[in-house]
Design a protein around this motif. Structure first.
Motif, PDB file in Angstrom:
ATOM      1  N   THR A  92       0.819  -1.212   0.000  1.00 23.76           N
ATOM      2  CA  THR A  92       0.000   0.000   0.000  1.00 23.76           C
ATOM      3  C   THR A  92       0.850   1.258   0.000  1.00 23.76           C
ATOM      4  O   THR A  92       0.381   2.323  -0.380  1.00 23.76           O
ATOM      5  CB  THR A  92      -0.941   0.039   1.216  1.00 23.76           C
ATOM      6  N   GLY A  95       1.071   3.954  -2.894  1.00 20.84           N
ATOM      7  CA  GLY A  95       0.160   5.092  -2.992  1.00 20.84           C
ATOM      8  C   GLY A  95       0.766   6.398  -2.533  1.00 20.84           C
ATOM      9  O   GLY A  95       0.212   7.471  -2.775  1.00 20.84           O
ATOM     10  N   ASN A 116      -5.672  -1.509  -2.876  1.00 19.51           N
ATOM     11  CA  ASN A 116      -6.819  -0.697  -3.252  1.00 19.51           C
ATOM     12  C   ASN A 116      -6.442   0.755  -3.485  1.00 19.51           C
ATOM     13  O   ASN A 116      -7.060   1.444  -4.286  1.00 19.51           O
ATOM     14  CB  ASN A 116      -7.906  -0.779  -2.179  1.00 19.51           C
ATOM     15  N   ASN A 117      -5.410   1.237  -2.785  1.00 20.23           N
ATOM     16  CA  ASN A 117      -5.056   2.656  -2.892  1.00 20.23           C
ATOM     17  C   ASN A 117      -4.206   2.981  -4.121  1.00 20.23           C
ATOM     18  O   ASN A 117      -3.732   4.105  -4.254  1.00 20.23           O
ATOM     19  CB  ASN A 117      -4.368   3.138  -1.617  1.00 20.23           C
ATOM     20  N   ASN A 120      -4.889   6.132  -5.839  1.00 20.32           N
ATOM     21  CA  ASN A 120      -4.428   7.418  -5.311  1.00 20.32           C
ATOM     22  C   ASN A 120      -3.305   8.017  -6.144  1.00 20.32           C
ATOM     23  O   ASN A 120      -2.911   9.160  -5.922  1.00 20.32           O
ATOM     24  CB  ASN A 120      -3.936   7.267  -3.866  1.00 20.32           C
TER      25      ASN A 120
END
Length: 141
Positions: A92, A95, A116-117, A120
């Protein structure tokens, strides 16, 4: 060697980079291509504050403990990790690379998870992600 602008190491038996690589404070490009014996990066690599392009294609480098180091390369605009079998997931912390424009994860045959990020990365212009067995939790904006 403070004025070195391009360091490209390809297809050789290098096992490790020296800790003193951090002395290359103005280095904008570091390429480590097909360095099959390179297993780790020194923590001092996060001292390369001018690094814009980082290529680690086709190595056996295990990035599990290095994502936090890579996130310190805040001005990175291109990150290429193609053909790295050791990558199973992207942290992560990716991001946090707010300037990243190009991310290449092609031919990372064991990569199964993207964070998921990853959405960003608002400056991301190109994302190469091919030859992957499966992916889950994958959101790309």
């Amino acid at each position: 060697m403070g004025s070195l602008h391009f360091l490209y190491i390809s297809e050789n038996a290098i096992k490790e980079l020296p800790y003193s690589i951090s002395h290359l404070i103005g280095l904008p490009f570091l390429g480590l291509e097909n360095c099959k014996y390179l297993k780790s990066l020194p923590g001092s690599i996060c001292g390369l504050k001018s690094l814009l392009q980082f290529f680690v294609d086709g190595s056996n480098l295990d990035l599990e403990g290095y994502w936090e180091i890579i996130e310190e390369l805040k001005h990175l605009i291109q990150l290429c990790l193609g053909g790295m079998a050791a990558i199973t997931e992207v942290s992560t912390s990716i991001g946090r690379l707010k300037d990243l424009q190009i991310l290449r994860l092609s031919n990372c045959e064991n990569l199964v998870t993207l964070p998921n990020n990853i959405g960003n990365l608002t400056t991301l212009e190109a994302f190469m992600f091919v030859t992957v067995q499966s992916s889950r939790n994958c959101l790309i904006a």
